[in-house]
Write an enzyme that holds these catalytic residues in place. Structure first.
Site, PDB file in Angstrom:
ATOM      1  N   GLU A  75      -0.356   3.823   3.487  1.00  0.00           N
ATOM      2  CA  GLU A  75      -0.970   2.715   2.748  1.00  0.00           C
ATOM      3  C   GLU A  75       0.076   1.771   2.144  1.00  0.00           C
ATOM      4  OE1 GLU A  75      -3.860   2.818   3.493  1.00  0.00           O
ATOM      5  OE2 GLU A  75      -4.989   4.606   2.972  1.00  0.00           O
ATOM      6  N   HIS A  94      -3.163   4.857  -6.101  1.00  0.00           N
ATOM      7  CA  HIS A  94      -4.359   4.825  -5.246  1.00  0.00           C
ATOM      8  C   HIS A  94      -4.906   6.241  -5.138  1.00  0.00           C
ATOM      9  CE1 HIS A  94      -7.106   4.485  -1.988  1.00  0.00           C
ATOM     10  NE2 HIS A  94      -6.270   4.868  -1.028  1.00  0.00           N
ATOM     11  N   HIS A  96      -8.688   8.823  -4.363  1.00  0.00           N
ATOM     12  CA  HIS A  96      -9.996   8.918  -3.725  1.00  0.00           C
ATOM     13  C   HIS A  96     -10.968   9.569  -4.699  1.00  0.00           C
ATOM     14  CE1 HIS A  96      -7.896   9.055   0.510  1.00  0.00           C
ATOM     15  NE2 HIS A  96      -7.641   7.950  -0.165  1.00  0.00           N
ATOM     16  N   TYR A 121     -12.556  -0.343 -23.651  1.00  0.00           N
ATOM     17  CA  TYR A 121     -11.342   0.138 -23.003  1.00  0.00           C
ATOM     18  C   TYR A 121     -11.282  -0.192 -21.517  1.00  0.00           C
ATOM     19  CZ  TYR A 121     -10.133   2.397 -27.332  1.00  0.00           C
ATOM     20  OH  TYR A 121      -9.801   2.606 -28.638  1.00  0.00           O
ATOM     21  N   HIS A 161     -13.824   4.423   0.149  1.00  0.00           N
ATOM     22  CA  HIS A 161     -12.435   4.882   0.225  1.00  0.00           C
ATOM     23  C   HIS A 161     -11.900   5.289  -1.146  1.00  0.00           C
ATOM     24  CE1 HIS A 161      -8.230   4.058   2.173  1.00  0.00           C
ATOM     25  NE2 HIS A 161      -8.179   5.047   1.294  1.00  0.00           N
TER      26      HIS A 161
END
Length: 215
Positions: A75, A94, A96, A121, A161
């Protein structure tokens, strides 16, 4: 201990913490962080956040060339897009994470801002979170989609994703990622229950006091 060694250790420690708390699983998720010399440390492809080896992190120089360590996450285009379009980005995370992925698949999710303003927040740490279309894992077009936002978003949710968050520091990116997942969870828990979100005046107050990019 050099700054680079400290950063290597910190990446592995925070990655293991997120794994242990169920924010990612198996060999999913990746992290990158900017070094003082302009290079990057990146988690390797196929690695698990449960047990990263600091010495095996992918090391890029300031010109974007891999100079040591294992091959990087597939990625990389996603990470590079954030660094190239957001000058303040010092790290990208990143995952999942389950609730964020679930939110990305619901037809009623607003693609311009996936998180309702349930707490101050989430606004402070994330701003607006854009929903991007589905891309095959590793597809360079993911990076192009991020570039299409022209640096206006620090966080995105990839459909089917998972979330991607950029922060000024590694700690800031991790904290923002955790906030995204918890707000997604809160959104799903209260869906259909008519929760009372922050009103426009309250949202504006948070934006102004904490200097949040909300456009």
């Amino acid at each position: 201990m050099t700054p680079e060694t400290k950063l290597r250790e910190k990446i592995c420690t925070l990655a293991a913490s997120m794994f242990e708390r169920g924010l990612t699983n198996g060999a999913s998720g990746n992290i990158s962080a900017r070094l003082e010399d302009g290079g990057l440390l990146v988690t390797p492809t196929g690695s698990t956040m449960r047990a990263l080896d600091p010495a095996r992190l992918s090391r890029f120089n300031a010109e974007g060339q891999l100079v040591s360590g294992d091959p990087p996450t597939k990625e990389m285009s996603l990470h590079s897009a954030f660094y190239d379009t957001r000058r303040t980005a010092g790290a990208v995370v990143h995952l999942h994470s389950t609730h964020s992925v679930a939110l990305s698949m619901l037809p009623e999710t607003d693609p311009k801002n996936v998180l309702p303003p349930l707490t101050a927040y989430s606004i402070m740490r994330l701003g607006k979170v854009a929903l991007l279309p589905y891309f095959r894992p590793g597809d360079p077009d993911m990076g192009q989609a991020v570039r299409g936002l022209a640096g206006k978003r620090a966080a995105v949710l990839l459909a089917n994703h998972g979330p991607v968050v950029a922060g000024k520091t590694l700690e800031a990116a991790v904290n923002a990622m955790e906030e995204l997942e918890e707000t997604a969870r809160l959104t799903l828990l209260t869906r259909g229950m008519h929760p009372i979100p922050l009103n426009p005046a309250q949202i504006r107050d948070v934006i102004e006091v904490f200097d949040v990019d909300w456009e």
